[in-house]
Motif scaffolding. Structure first.
Motif, PDB file in Angstrom:
ATOM      1  N   HIS A 169       0.809  -1.220   0.000  1.00 27.01           N
ATOM      2  CA  HIS A 169       0.000   0.000   0.000  1.00 27.01           C
ATOM      3  C   HIS A 169       0.843   1.271   0.000  1.00 27.01           C
ATOM      4  O   HIS A 169       0.316   2.356   0.181  1.00 27.01           O
ATOM      5  N   ILE A 170       2.167   1.117  -0.192  1.00 25.31           N
ATOM      6  CA  ILE A 170       3.009   2.311  -0.267  1.00 25.31           C
ATOM      7  C   ILE A 170       2.603   3.066  -1.531  1.00 25.31           C
ATOM      8  O   ILE A 170       2.586   2.492  -2.617  1.00 25.31           O
ATOM      9  N   PRO A 171       2.233   4.350  -1.395  1.00 22.71           N
ATOM     10  CA  PRO A 171       1.813   5.110  -2.585  1.00 22.71           C
ATOM     11  C   PRO A 171       2.903   5.108  -3.663  1.00 22.71           C
ATOM     12  O   PRO A 171       4.094   5.133  -3.351  1.00 22.71           O
ATOM     13  N   ALA A 172       2.468   5.070  -4.914  1.00 26.17           N
ATOM     14  CA  ALA A 172       3.401   4.971  -6.045  1.00 26.17           C
ATOM     15  C   ALA A 172       4.497   6.033  -5.979  1.00 26.17           C
ATOM     16  O   ALA A 172       5.660   5.744  -6.222  1.00 26.17           O
ATOM     17  N   GLY A 173       4.124   7.243  -5.609  1.00 22.01           N
ATOM     18  CA  GLY A 173       5.094   8.333  -5.552  1.00 22.01           C
ATOM     19  C   GLY A 173       6.106   8.203  -4.425  1.00 22.01           C
ATOM     20  O   GLY A 173       7.053   8.973  -4.354  1.00 22.01           O
ATOM     21  N   GLN A 174       5.879   7.233  -3.515  1.00 23.63           N
ATOM     22  CA  GLN A 174       6.797   7.047  -2.384  1.00 23.63           C
ATOM     23  C   GLN A 174       7.566   5.726  -2.468  1.00 23.63           C
ATOM     24  O   GLN A 174       8.426   5.447  -1.643  1.00 23.63           O
ATOM     25  N   LYS A 175       7.255   4.911  -3.480  1.00 25.79           N
ATOM     26  CA  LYS A 175       7.891   3.590  -3.609  1.00 25.79           C
ATOM     27  C   LYS A 175       9.408   3.696  -3.712  1.00 25.79           C
ATOM     28  O   LYS A 175      10.128   2.808  -3.264  1.00 25.79           O
ATOM     29  N   LEU A 176       9.891   4.774  -4.322  1.00 22.42           N
ATOM     30  CA  LEU A 176      11.331   4.960  -4.491  1.00 22.42           C
ATOM     31  C   LEU A 176      12.048   4.903  -3.138  1.00 22.42           C
ATOM     32  O   LEU A 176      13.129   4.318  -3.031  1.00 22.42           O
ATOM     33  N   ILE A 177      11.451   5.490  -2.107  1.00 17.86           N
ATOM     34  CA  ILE A 177      12.065   5.488  -0.775  1.00 17.86           C
ATOM     35  C   ILE A 177      12.285   4.045  -0.327  1.00 17.86           C
ATOM     36  O   ILE A 177      13.373   3.670   0.113  1.00 17.86           O
ATOM     37  N   PHE A 178      11.251   3.240  -0.474  1.00 15.66           N
ATOM     38  CA  PHE A 178      11.337   1.834  -0.069  1.00 15.66           C
ATOM     39  C   PHE A 178      12.361   1.069  -0.903  1.00 15.66           C
ATOM     40  O   PHE A 178      13.240   0.389  -0.374  1.00 15.66           O
ATOM     41  N   THR A 179      12.276   1.191  -2.237  1.00 16.42           N
ATOM     42  CA  THR A 179      13.148   0.380  -3.090  1.00 16.42           C
ATOM     43  C   THR A 179      14.616   0.766  -2.912  1.00 16.42           C
ATOM     44  O   THR A 179      15.480  -0.111  -2.834  1.00 16.42           O
TER      45      THR A 179
ATOM     46  N   LEU B  85      16.085   2.316  -0.231  1.00 18.20           N
ATOM     47  CA  LEU B  85      16.595   1.949   1.099  1.00 18.20           C
ATOM     48  C   LEU B  85      16.752   0.435   1.228  1.00 18.20           C
ATOM     49  O   LEU B  85      17.709  -0.046   1.825  1.00 18.20           O
ATOM     50  N   ALA B  86      15.820  -0.317   0.655  1.00 15.00           N
ATOM     51  CA  ALA B  86      15.928  -1.778   0.707  1.00 15.00           C
ATOM     52  C   ALA B  86      17.168  -2.247  -0.058  1.00 15.00           C
ATOM     53  O   ALA B  86      17.890  -3.145   0.405  1.00 15.00           O
ATOM     54  N   SER B  87      17.457  -1.638  -1.210  1.00 11.45           N
ATOM     55  CA  SER B  87      18.631  -2.070  -1.967  1.00 11.45           C
ATOM     56  C   SER B  87      19.922  -1.609  -1.283  1.00 11.45           C
ATOM     57  O   SER B  87      20.929  -2.313  -1.323  1.00 11.45           O
ATOM     58  N   GLU B  88      19.898  -0.453  -0.636  1.00 10.34           N
ATOM     59  CA  GLU B  88      21.077   0.005   0.113  1.00 10.34           C
ATOM     60  C   GLU B  88      21.337  -0.921   1.302  1.00 10.34           C
ATOM     61  O   GLU B  88      22.482  -1.211   1.643  1.00 10.34           O
ATOM     62  N   LEU B  89      20.265  -1.402   1.929  1.00 10.14           N
ATOM     63  CA  LEU B  89      20.410  -2.350   3.033  1.00 10.14           C
ATOM     64  C   LEU B  89      21.037  -3.653   2.520  1.00 10.14           C
ATOM     65  O   LEU B  89      21.958  -4.199   3.128  1.00 10.14           O
ATOM     66  N   ALA B  90      20.560  -4.121   1.367  1.00  5.79           N
ATOM     67  CA  ALA B  90      21.111  -5.346   0.778  1.00  5.79           C
ATOM     68  C   ALA B  90      22.594  -5.163   0.450  1.00  5.79           C
ATOM     69  O   ALA B  90      23.406  -6.056   0.698  1.00  5.79           O
ATOM     70  N   LEU B  91      22.935  -3.996  -0.062  1.00  3.06           N
ATOM     71  CA  LEU B  91      24.329  -3.695  -0.391  1.00  3.06           C
ATOM     72  C   LEU B  91      25.188  -3.702   0.876  1.00  3.06           C
ATOM     73  O   LEU B  91      26.260  -4.310   0.912  1.00  3.06           O
ATOM     74  N   ALA B  92      24.704  -3.046   1.909  1.00  5.85           N
ATOM     75  CA  ALA B  92      25.452  -2.985   3.174  1.00  5.85           C
ATOM     76  C   ALA B  92      25.649  -4.396   3.737  1.00  5.85           C
ATOM     77  O   ALA B  92      26.737  -4.734   4.212  1.00  5.85           O
ATOM     78  N   ARG B  93      24.608  -5.214   3.662  1.00 10.98           N
ATOM     79  CA  ARG B  93      24.707  -6.594   4.173  1.00 10.98           C
ATOM     80  C   ARG B  93      25.719  -7.417   3.377  1.00 10.98           C
ATOM     81  O   ARG B  93      26.421  -8.251   3.917  1.00 10.98           O
ATOM     82  N   GLN B  94      25.757  -7.184   2.087  1.00 13.08           N
ATOM     83  CA  GLN B  94      26.646  -7.951   1.205  1.00 13.08           C
ATOM     84  C   GLN B  94      28.107  -7.794   1.624  1.00 13.08           C
ATOM     85  O   GLN B  94      28.891  -8.734   1.532  1.00 13.08           O
TER      86      GLN B  94
END
Length: 149
Positions: free
Chosen positions: A40-50, A52-61
């Motif tokens: 339900h994340i509004p389309a205009g806010q999805k970028l924040i999620f995607t 930050l999630a990819s930065e988290l994956a990068l940091a974990r890697q």
């Protein structure tokens, strides 16, 4: 229990409108989507999620064993933000700044991201304090990674 409290109307006024309500915890005013739901994340806010999630994956890697726990903590904080976005509980000005921060992260412009984080932390402390340290962890860790490469 006892009947009407005659002569003490102020006590009656303080009672909830449903005196026979069962002793359950009060429901939030607006029902929230389930924790962990991101649909339900509004389309205009999805970028924040995607981003930050990819930065988290990068940091974990690239995380050392010692950095795993701080990243787990950061992820918990980010999930607070993601749940708030999913329930449209983040104010417009914070969303705008977080979009700018996300774009800076996407461009690997960690200095800009850090400046936006500082501004949000000082101007919107109450709203961002529960999750901003998670964002800061990603900025700092991934900025270090970029310098090493």
């Amino acid at each position: 229990m006892g009947g009407m409290a005659s002569g003490m109307p102020q006590v009656l006024q303080q009672r909830p409108l449903t005196p026979a309500a069962p002793p359950t915890p009060p429901e939030p005013v607006k029902s929230r989507h389930p924790l962990g739901d991101r649909t339900h994340i509004p389309a205009g806010q999805k970028l924040i999620f995607t981003v930050l999630a990819s930065e988290l994956a990068l940091a974990r890697q690239y995380a050392t064993p010692a950095a795993k726990r701080p990243l787990d903590d950061a992820e918990k904080k980010l999930n607070v933000l993601f749940d708030m976005l999913n329930n449209e509980e983040v104010s417009g000005p914070v969303v705008e700044q977080m979009l700018l921060l996300s774009q800076a992260l996407q461009a690997k412009n960690y200095n800009s991201a850090y400046q936006i984080h500082l501004e949000l932390h000082s101007t919107r402390t109450d709203e961002v304090s529960s999750w901003m340290t998670g964002v800061k962890r990603l900025i700092v860790d991934n900025a270090k990674l970029q310098q090493q490469q």
